[in-house]
Motif scaffolding. Structure first.
Motif, mmCIF file in Angstrom:
data_model
loop_
_atom_site.group_PDB
_atom_site.id
_atom_site.type_symbol
_atom_site.label_atom_id
_atom_site.label_comp_id
_atom_site.label_asym_id
_atom_site.label_seq_id
_atom_site.Cartn_x
_atom_site.Cartn_y
_atom_site.Cartn_z
ATOM 1 N N ARG A 85 17.142 4.797 34.737
ATOM 2 C CA ARG A 85 16.913 5.912 33.820
ATOM 3 C C ARG A 85 17.924 6.992 34.191
ATOM 4 N N GLN A 109 16.107 7.000 38.578
ATOM 5 C CA GLN A 109 15.330 5.905 39.172
ATOM 6 C C GLN A 109 15.694 4.588 38.518
ATOM 7 N N GLY A 125 11.495 2.431 40.257
ATOM 8 C CA GLY A 125 10.438 3.425 40.419
ATOM 9 C C GLY A 125 10.631 4.140 41.744
ATOM 10 N N ILE A 126 10.301 5.423 41.768
ATOM 11 C CA ILE A 126 10.621 6.237 42.941
ATOM 12 C C ILE A 126 9.918 5.717 44.192
ATOM 13 N N LYS A 127 8.639 5.343 44.055
ATOM 14 C CA LYS A 127 7.904 4.904 45.249
ATOM 15 C C LYS A 127 8.499 3.617 45.833
ATOM 16 N N ALA A 128 8.793 2.659 44.961
ATOM 17 C CA ALA A 128 9.350 1.385 45.435
ATOM 18 C C ALA A 128 10.732 1.594 46.057
ATOM 19 N N LEU A 142 18.283 9.317 42.256
ATOM 20 C CA LEU A 142 18.178 10.678 42.782
ATOM 21 C C LEU A 142 16.730 11.094 43.042
ATOM 22 N N GLY A 143 15.773 10.467 42.337
ATOM 23 C CA GLY A 143 14.366 10.807 42.554
ATOM 24 C C GLY A 143 13.941 10.496 43.974
ATOM 25 N N ASP A 145 15.573 12.557 46.717
ATOM 26 C CA ASP A 145 14.932 13.847 46.974
ATOM 27 C C ASP A 145 13.679 13.692 47.843
ATOM 28 N N GLY A 149 -3.762 18.641 44.779
ATOM 29 C CA GLY A 149 -2.644 19.121 43.982
ATOM 30 C C GLY A 149 -1.334 18.919 44.707
ATOM 31 N N ILE A 150 -0.264 19.098 43.965
ATOM 32 C CA ILE A 150 1.075 18.926 44.524
ATOM 33 C C ILE A 150 1.850 20.224 44.334
ATOM 34 N N ARG A 166 5.064 22.532 44.077
ATOM 35 C CA ARG A 166 6.392 22.273 43.516
ATOM 36 C C ARG A 166 7.295 23.483 43.721
ATOM 37 N N THR A 219 6.596 17.837 46.974
ATOM 38 C CA THR A 219 6.430 16.542 46.318
ATOM 39 C C THR A 219 5.239 15.838 46.923
ATOM 40 N N HIS A 220 4.931 14.685 46.367
ATOM 41 C CA HIS A 220 4.002 13.764 46.994
ATOM 42 C C HIS A 220 4.834 12.884 47.915
#
Lengths: 361, 125
Positions: A21, A33, A36-39, A224-225, A228, A293-294, A296, A315-316
Motif C-alpha cells: 500500500r 505496508q 500488515g504492520i504486525k506481521a 514505513l508503518g 515507525d 486507549g492508544i 498518539r 502506538t500499540h
C-alpha cells in the motif's frame, strides 16, 4: 500534493509487485505496508526484514577544510570518528533548536551525511549557508544512491551469503566498501529498528535486482508503518515528532550525540551549553498507557490539572502488546501523568527507554 | 472485497443488520482492509443513545484511528466485549465475530443497499 508529482524510488515497481500500500511520505510515494504492520514488525524482530529507504538524502562533503566544515555543522565531535566509522548527530540552529538528525560517515577522503528525506532541501540550504570561509565542496548525491536496510537476527547470515566482505568483523556503526551480489555497495552496520542489521547503499540501477535477491534469500519486505513501530520500541527519535526547531537535542534525550566541549564549536553549541547549565526546558520520557486507549502524536499530557507536555509519538507496541509512547514534558514531571486520548484522560506511567532491547548473542 | 447482499451500509463504511427492532453494527471488509491490523476498539457504555450519524466509538489500527458512526438512531443494548481482548476479530471476521454493537432502533438513517455500497467502493477506487 497531486499524486503524479510524488517522487518514486528505484524500487517503486518492486513495491507494487509485492502488493504494497503506497502513501505520500514527505513527497515520496512510499510503501507503508505489505502483509500488515504486525506481521512485518515481527519478521524484523524474529527473522529479517527489508526496507526501501532510498528516499533518504546523501550529501557528500570534500576538500581541504572538510573536517572543519562538518565539525561546524554537526553536534558530534567527528574528529573522534575513525575512517570507516559512522556517528549519529544532530544539526542545530544557533538557538539550539534542531534542524535535523543525521548519520555522519567518515570515509577515507570525505564525509557522507545521510539526512531525513523530509529535511533534505532544508538541510542542503543550511549546509551551504554555514560553510562560508571554508574550502569545502558539497554535493547532494541523494538521487545517485538507493538505500536498502536489511534488519533482524537473520540479516548477517543473509547478507554474508551475498558478499565477500567480512560482516562478522564489522562492528556496530562501522561500514565497509565492497560488493553485494556482484554490484558495488557500501555496507553499513546501522539501522533504525533496535535489531542487528545493515544499511546498504547501491547505485539506483542495481537496486531492484538486489531487492529481489534479498527477498529470495528469506527477508520479508517491510514498510514505513512497521519502521515507525520498530524505531519507537527501540526508543529512537523521529524528526518532526521528538525533534524539531523548537526542541534541542538535549531536550529530546540525544545528548549522547552532542559534544558540548567541541573546539571550535558547532552551530548552536553556545545555546546548548547555556541550557545544560541552566537546566532543560523540557525532557523526553517514555511511557506506557495504564488505562484503555492508544496515545498518539499531538495528544496532551497533564498532571491532572495543568497541561505539562505533549505526546510526540505513540502506538500499540506489537512486541509488548501494550500502548506505548514518547512525550516531551516539563522537567518537573515525575513518573505518573495523564494523557488525554480523544477527550478522555487516561493514566500512564513512565518507563525507562528503550521499550525493547534485543538479546545480544 | 466481500459485500454481503443481506446487509445495509453507510457511506462511512459501517454495515448494519436490522432484525425486528435491533440493529447489529460493524465495519465493512473494505474498512478493515484499509485500516490494517486493528489493535483497539473504543466501545460505548450500554444504555447510551445515539442519533443516526453520531460518532459512537472508534477503531484503532497500529497506524490510524477511525471514528465509528451510528447507521441508525437508537440505544445501546449490547456491545461486543470480546473485542476488548481480541480486536483482531474485526480483521478476521468483520461481518461475524467482529460485530461491534447492537442498538435498539429508534431513528432511521441514510442507508445504502449492498449494490449501492459496491458502487461507492468502485467510485472510491
Amino acid at each position: 500534493m497531486a499524486r503524479n508529482s510524488l517522487r518514486r524510488t528505484p524500487l517503486y515497481e518492486e513495491h507494487k509487485a509485492a502488493g504494497a500500500r503506497l502513501v505520500d511520505f514527505a513527497g515520496w510515494e512510499m510503501p507503508v505496508q505489505y502483509a500488515g504492520i504486525k506481521a512485518e514488525h515481527e519478521a524484523v524482530r524474529t527473522r529479517a526484514g527489508l526496507f526501501d529507504v532510498s528516499h533518504m538524502g546523501e550529501v557528500v562533503f570534500s576538500g581541504p577544510d572538510v573536517e572543519a566544515a562538518v565539525q561546524r555543522l554537526v553536534t558530534r565531535d567527528v574528529s573522534r570518528l575513525e575512517t570507516g566509522q559512522a556517528g549519529y548527530a544532530a544539526l542545530c540552529y544557533e538557538d539550539g533548536g534542531t534542524v535535523d538528525d543525521v548519520l555522519v560517515y567518515r570515509r577515507p577522503d570525505d564525509f557522507l551525511i545521510v539526512v531525513n528525506a523530509s529535511n533534505r532541501d532544508k538541510d542542503v540550504d543550511h549546509f551551504r549557508e554555514n560553510v562560508s570561509g571554508l574550502d569545502v565542496g558539497l554535493a547532494d548525491e541523494s538521487d545517485d544512491w538507493a538505500l536498502l536496510a536489511l534488519q533482524g537476527p537473520d540479516a548477517v547470515e543473509i547478507l554474508q551469503n551475498l558478499t565477500d566482505a567480512d560482516l562478522s568483523g564489522l562492528k556496530y556503526y562501522r561500514f565497509v566498501e565492497g560488493e553485494v551480489d556482484g554490484v558495488p555497495a557500501t555496507i553499513s552496520r546501522t539501522g533504525y529498528t533496535g535489531e542487528d542489521g545493515f544499511e546498504v547503499f547501491v547505485r539506483p540501477g542495481d537496486a531492484a535486482a538486489l531487492w529481489r535477491k534479498l527477498l529470495d534469500s528469506g527477508a520479508d519486505p517491510v514498510g514505513l508503518g512497521a519502521r515507525d513501530t520498530l524505531r519507537l520500541e527501540a526508543g529512537m527519535c523521529l524528526y518532526g515528532n521528538e525533534l524539531d526547531a523548537e526542541t534541542t537535542p538535549l531536550d529530546a534525550g540525544i545528548g549522547f550525540a552532542v559534544h558540548l566541549d567541541k573546539e571550535p564549536p558547532f552551530i548552536g553549541q553556545g545555546a546548548l551549553l547555556l541550557e545544560d547549565a541552566e537546566g532543560l526546558k523540557k525532557k523526553l520520557v517514555g511511557f506506557e498507557v495504564e488505562g484503555r486507549g492508544i496515545a498518539r502524536h499531538g495528544h496532551t499530557v497533564t498532571d491532572g490539572a495543568q497541561i505539562v507536555g505533549q505526546v510526540t509519538s505513540g502506538t500499540h507496541s506489537p512486541t509488548l502488546g501494550r500502548a506505548i509512547g514518547l512525550a516531551l514534558v516539563e522537567p518537573e514531571v515525575q513518573d505518573r501523568f495523564t494523557v488525554v486520548i480523544r477527550d478522555r484522560p487516561v493514566p500512564t506511567k513512565t518507563v525507562p527507554l528503550p521499550f525493547y532491547k534485543r538479546d545480544r548473542k | 472485497m466481500s459485500v454481503p447482499q443481506d446487509l445495509q451500509y453507510t457511506k462511512t463504511h459501517e454495515w448494519v443488520r436490522i432484525e425486528d427492532d435491533v440493529a447489529t453494527i460493524g465495519i465493512t471488509d473494505h474498512a478493515q482492509e484499509e485500516l490494517g491490523d486493528v489493535v483497539f476498539v473504543e466501545l460505548p457504555e450500554g444504555g447510551t443513545s445515539f442519533e443516526a450519524g453520531d460518532s459512537f466509538g472508534a477503531v484503532e489500527s497500529v497506524k490510524a484511528v477511525s471514528d465509528l458512526y451510528a447507521p441508525v438512531g437508537g440505544e445501546v443494548v449490547e456491545v461486543n466485549s470480546a473485542l476488548e481482548d481480541a480486536p483482531e476479530k474485526i480483521n478476521e471476521d468483520p461481518y461475524g465475530g467482529g460485530w461491534i454493537l447492537k442498538l435498539r432502533v429508534s431513528g432511521e438513517g441514510d442507508l445504502l443497499s449492498a449494490a449501492d455500497y459496491e458502487k461507492l467502493l468502485e467510485e472510491e477506487e
